[in-house]
Design an enzyme around this catalytic site. Structure first.
Site, mmCIF file in Angstrom:
data_model
loop_
_atom_site.group_PDB
_atom_site.id
_atom_site.type_symbol
_atom_site.label_atom_id
_atom_site.label_comp_id
_atom_site.label_asym_id
_atom_site.label_seq_id
_atom_site.Cartn_x
_atom_site.Cartn_y
_atom_site.Cartn_z
ATOM 1 N N ASP A 480 6.271 32.680 10.547
ATOM 2 C CA ASP A 480 5.969 31.797 11.169
ATOM 3 C C ASP A 480 6.775 30.802 11.578
ATOM 4 O OD1 ASP A 480 3.235 30.029 11.707
ATOM 5 O OD2 ASP A 480 4.650 28.628 10.284
ATOM 6 N N GLU A 533 7.130 34.596 15.307
ATOM 7 C CA GLU A 533 6.092 33.688 16.206
ATOM 8 C C GLU A 533 7.432 32.933 16.714
ATOM 9 O OE1 GLU A 533 3.120 29.915 15.987
ATOM 10 O OE2 GLU A 533 4.718 30.263 14.509
#
Length: 811
Positions: A480, A533
C-alpha cells in the site's frame, strides 16, 4: 484516517497465582481477578498447605506489608544475605535495572549460594532444593534473600505464600531468574545487523522448553529504555516481579517465564529514559485481544497445512505470463459477522464459481479502529482477532488454496498510527519512526512513517513480509501507498520536508528498503508476487533491483504494479455521456502509450467505490439499462486490455450503493425474491463468463508485458466511440476485442483482421440477453473478405451491439 484512541487497560481473562499480589490496599492495580473461564486450566500448581506447627524464627519481617513472619515447621532458617547496593535496589524496584538476573536468582558466594527473589506482596518465600525447604529472609519491598550452605547452585523452586497464615495461599514455582538467556548469540548478531529474516522466531513471545522447563520466552527490542518488565493478566498487570534483562548492546530485552503459555495476555512495561512507565503491546505479537482491547496474546500454531500440492506448483509459471484475475475483499464486511472458519465455508466456493484466480484481502493485520479498514496497523505480525485466531486465518487460506484460489493480502509498511500503547515512541524516543518530524509525520493520515534508514526497523518490515508468506502461505503482497514512501515531499509543502544527501526529493532509504524486501521475498518464497500501489511515474517499479534505469536507480523489484493512470482515465471516459465521449477518446487509448513500461494490474478497487465516488455502475451515464450496459461493456474492455484484472466485491453484480464497511455488499440484490435480481445476476454471470473465457485464452494473458502481445485494429474512431484491438499469445490464434461505447447498433462495421484464418466466431458478447443485454448479435460465423480496412488486406463486416464489448476468435 486516524486510528481511534483505545483504552490502555487490557482485559483480564485470567490471573495466575504465580505472581498474584495480595488483595491489600494499593496492591491490586486492576481489581479482583475475574472468574476462571470454563475449560481453561490454571497453569500454576499449588502445593499442599505447609505444616503450621511450632516454627523457627526467621530473620526480618514477614513481608512488604510489614507483618510478623515465621519459618514453618520443616523449613530451616537461612543466614541473611549481604544487602543490595542502594542504587541497584532502587533501579530494580523501579523497573530500571538492565541486569535483574545479576541481582535475583541463585549465585555462588563465600559461604554458600545466595538466593534472592522479588515477589511483591508475598508474606513469605522459601527455597525448595534437594528435598529441603529453606525460608528466605524478608528484605522489604517484596525482596526475599538468604545464603544457603551449599557447595554449588542447585535445581530449585520457590515456595511463595501470599496468605496471612502459614498454610494459606501457597504456590510453588520455578524461578525465572534461574535460567540462562533463551536467545542465542547468532540471533542477536542478525538482529544488530538487520539481517534476521525470521525475526518473529527471535522476538515476541515464544512458548518453548528451556532448561527442561516449559514456559514462554519474552523478547523485545527497546534500545532506549531504562528497563522493561513483563506485565499481564497473570500478575494483575503489575510487572514489578518480572523485570527483563538487557542482552548486551543489541537493544533486546529478554526473560523466560516458566509455565506462562498459550492464551496468556500480556504487555511490556517500558521505562523511558526519563523514568516514565507505559504499557506497550508487543510489536511482534502473533495474536492480540479483540479490539478495542489492545493487549498481546501468547500464541501457538497447531494448524496442519493441506496445501502442499498448491505450494509445489505455485512457481510453475511466472505471474506476469499467467492468468491473473483478482477479487478484492474486505473480510469483516464480505459477509458481516462470519468468522474465518465460516468464511472458509463460503468464500472459496464463491470465488471459484466466479472464476477469479486470486482473492486480495484488504489488510488483515491487527488494527484498533475498524473504520481504517485495516490500513492503520498496530499488530504487524497478528491477523486481526475480530474473526478468530491466527490458526483460524490459516484455515481460511488453506481452504482457498484447496479451491484453487491464490491469496494476496494488502500490506502496509508506509505508516502506522500514533496510539500510545503501540509503536509510537515505543521506548520513550522515536524508534520505529524517524526522529526528524519532517520525515516522521504523515500529513494525509495523521500517522507516523517508518524510519527505513534504521537497520532494525528495516529488518522488522522485511521479516514481516516474509512472515506472512511463510507462516500463512500467502501468495502475494499488495504493498500500500508506495508513492508516499518514495518521495520525501509527498503531500508536503516547501519547508515541510528535507532533501536527501544529494539534494533530491527521493527517499533513498525507502528505495533501499523496498529493494531489500522484494529481493528477500522472491528469494525465500518461490511463486509469491509483490504488487506496488504506486501512483506516479517512478521509473522501474517492476524492474529487477540489479538493473539500473536512466534515473540512476536500480529497479524496485516488484512483480506487478497497479495501473492507476489507466483506472482514472478510463473511468473519466466512462462517466461521460456517449455524445461527449468523442472528445475524450484519447483517455481510453493513452494507456497503450506506456502499457509496457511496467508489469501492470488494472484495478477497480475499494478506493473507487467510497467517499462519494459512487459504485462502478453508478458512475455510468444514462438510465438503469444503459448504466448496466456501460458497466458490462467496460468490464469486457478491461478484461481484454493488456494487464491483469482486479475487481472489488459488490461490483461483480453491479451494486448501486457505495461500499460501507458497516454492512458490506448488498447481497439482497441477487436474492431471487427481489424483483430486479435478474439485472444484477446477469452482470455476475458476465463476470464468471469473462473469467472463464479469459483463463482458456492465452492471448489474453501470456504476453501482457510484451508489445508483441497487442496491436490496434481501430484506435481512432472517436466519432463512433469504437475501440478494436487484437491480443496475441506466443502461439495459436489471436483474440479480437471490439468495444462500442455508443448507445446505437452499428451494422456492417468493417474491421481489418490478420490473413490466414478461414473464419471468425463470436466468443463473448456483453449484450447477450442472459447478461441483461438487448440481445443484438451478428452472424455467429464470420467470413473474412478481401476488403482493405485499417491497413490490412482482409476485413470483417460486423454488427456491433449498443454499449457493448464483443470478443471474436478465429475458427
Amino acid at each position: 484516517m486516524t486510528a481511534r484512541p483505545s483504552s490502555d487497560t487490557p482485559s483480564e481473562p485470567e490471573v495466575s497465582a504465580r505472581f498474584r499480589p495480595a488483595k491489600a490496599s494499593g496492591s491490586v492495580p486492576m481489581g479482583d481477578p475475574p472468574a476462571q473461564p470454563p475449560g481453561r486450566p490454571v497453569p500454576s500448581r499449588r502445593t499442599p498447605p505447609l505444616d503450621t506447627g511450632p516454627a523457627v524464627s526467621a530473620a526480618g519481617s514477614s513481608g512488604s506489608s510489614g507483618g510478623t513472619g515465621s519459618t514453618p515447621r520443616g523449613a530451616t532458617a537461612t543466614p541473611p544475605a549481604p544487602p543490595l547496593d542502594d542504587g541497584d535496589r532502587g533501579r530494580l524496584l523501579r523497573g530500571e535495572h538492565h541486569d535483574p538476573h545479576g541481582l535475583l536468582g541463585a549465585h555462588p558466594v563465600d559461604g554458600g549460594v545466595l538466593v534472592r527473589a522479588l515477589r511483591p506482596y508475598a508474606r513469605g518465600v522459601s527455597v525448595v532444593a534437594d528435598g529441603t525447604v529453606t525460608a528466605l529472609n524478608d528484605e522489604g519491598d517484596g525482596l526475599f534473600s538468604g545464603v544457603l550452605p551449599l557447595a554449588g547452585v542447585p535445581a530449585y523452586t520457590l515456595r511463595v505464600r501470599y496468605g496471612e497464615a502459614q498454610g494459606d495461599d501457597v504456590v510453588e514455582v520455578r524461578d525465572p531468574y534461574s535460567f540462562l538467556p533463551a536467545l542465542g548469540e547468532l540471533d542477536l548478531h542478525l538482529i544488530s545487523e538487520g539481517r534476521h529474516e525470521q525475526l518473529w522466531k527471535a522476538l515476541g513471545s515464544t512458548v518453548m522448553e528451556h532448561g527442561g522447563v516449559t514456559g514462554t520466552r519474552f523478547t523485545v527490542w527497546a534500545p532506549n529504555a531504562r528497563g522493561v518488565r513483563v506485565a499481564g493478566a497473570f500478575n494483575y498487570w503489575d510487572g514489578t516481579a518480572l523485570p527483563m534483562r538487557s542482552l548486551g548492546s543489541s537493544g533486546v530485552w529478554e526473560l523466560f517465564v516458566p509455565e506462562i503459555g498459550e492464551g496468556d495476555v500480556y504487555k511490556y512495561d517500558v521505562c523511558t529514559p526519563e523514568g516514565h512507565h507505559s504499557l506497550r503491546a508487543d510489536p511482534l505479537a502473533r495474536a492480540t485481544e479483540v479490539p478495542p482491547a489492545t493487549a498481546s496474546v501468547v500464541a501457538v500454531s497447531r494448524h496442519a497445512w493441506r496445501d502442499e500440492e498448491w505450494l509445489a506448483h505455485r512457481a510453475d509459471r511466472p505471474v506476469h505470463t499467467a492468468p491473473f484475475s483478482v477479487y478484492e475483499v474486505h473480510l469483516p464486511s464480505w459477509r458481516p459477522g462470519l468468522t474465518y472458519r465460516q468464511l472458509a465455508e463460503q468464500l472459496p466456493a464463491y470465488v471459484r464459481e466466479l472464476g477469479f484466480t486470486h482473492v486480495e484481502l484488504m489488510p488483515v493485520a491487527e488494527h484498533p479502529f475498524g473504520g481504517s479498514w485495516g490500513y492503520q496497523v498496530t499488530g504487524f505480525y497478528a491477523p486481526t482477532s475480530r474473526m478468530g485466531s491466527p490458526d483460524d486465518f490459516r484455515f481460511l487460506v488453506d481452504a482457498l488454496h484447496g479451491a484453487g484460489v491464490g491469496v494476496l493480502i494488502d500490506w502496509v509498511p508506509a505508516h502506522f498510527p500514533k496510539d500510545d500503547w503501540a509503536l509510537a515512541r515505543f521506548d520513550g524516543r522515536p524508534l520505529y519512526e524517524p526522529g526528524d518530524s519532517r520525515r516522521a509525520e504523515h500529513p494525509d493520515w495523521g500517522t507516523l512513517t517508518f524510519d527505513y534508514g534504521r537497520t532494525e526497523v528495516r529488518n522488522f518490515l522485511v521479516a514481516n513480509a516474509v512472515y506472512w508468506c511463510e507462516e500463512f502461505h500467502i501468495d502475494g503482497l499488495r504493498v500500500d501507498a508506495v508513492a508516499s514512501m518514495l518521495y520525501l515531499d509527498y503531500s508536503r509543502e516547501d519547508g515541510q520536508w528535507a532533501p536527501n544527501e544529494y539534494g533530491g526529493r527521493e527517499n533513498l532509504d525507502a528505495v533501499r528498503f523496498l529493494q531489500e524486501m522484494n529481493a528477500t521475498v522472491y528469494r525465500r518464497c518461490p511463486g509469491v508476487v509483490t504488487i506496488a500501489e504506486e501512483s506516479t511515474a517512478w521509473d522501474g517499479v517492476t524492474r529487477a533491483t540489479h538493473h539500473t534505469g536512466p534515473g540512476g536507480f536500480g529497479g524496485l523489484g516488484f512483480g506487478l504494479k497497479w495501473n492507476m493512470g489507466w483506472m482514472h482515465d478510463s473511468l473519466e471516459y466512462m462517466a461521460k455521456e456517449p455524445v461527449h465521449r468523442k472528445y475524450h477518446h484519447n483517455e481510453m487509448t493513452f494507456s497503450m502509450v506506456y502499457a509496457y513500461s511496467e508489469n501492470y494490474v488494472l484495478p477497480i478497487s475499494h478506493d473507487e467505490v467510497v467517499h462519494g465516488k459512487g459504485a462502478l455502475v453508478s458512475k455510468m451515464p444514462g438510465d438503469w439499462w444503459q448504466q448496466r450496459a456501460n458497466h458490462r461493456a467496460y468490464l469486457g474492455f478491461m478484461w481484454a486490455h493488456p494487464g491483469k484484472q482486479l475487481l472489488f466485491m459488490g461490483q461483480e453484480f453491479a451494486q448501486g450503493a457505495e461500499w460501507s464497511e458497516g454492512h458490506g455488499p448488498d447481497w439482497w440484490l441477487v436474492d431471487p425474491s427481489y424483483t430486479a435480481a435478474a439485472d444484477h445476476k446477469g452482470v455476475r454471470d458476465l463476470v464468471a463468463t469473462l473469467n472463464a473465457v479469459y483463463r482458456e485464452t492465452p492471448a489474453l494473458w501470456e504476453r501482457d508485458t510484451e508489445p508483441e502481445g497487442f496491436s490496434w485494429v481501430e484506435g481512432g474512431a472517436a466519432d463512433d466511440n469504437v475501440f478494436a484491438f487484437l491480443r496475441h499469445g506466443r502461439s495459436g490464434a489471436p483474440l479480437l476485442a471490439v468495444s462500442n461505447f455508443s448507445p446505437v447498433v452499428r451494422d456492417g462495421y468493417r474491421l481489418g483482421v490478420p490473413d490466414g484464418y478461414a473464419g471468425w466466431a463470436e466468443v463473448l458478447n456483453t449484450d447477450e440477453e442472459r447478461f441483461g443485454g438487448s440481445g443484438v448479435r451478428g452472424a455467429r460465423a464470420l467470413k473474412p473478405e478481401p476488403v482493405p480496412a485499417q491497413g490490412r488486406e482482409t476485413s470483417l463486416s460486423l454488427t456491433l451491439p449498443p454499449l457493448s464489448t464483443v470478443w471474436f476468435r478465429p475458427e
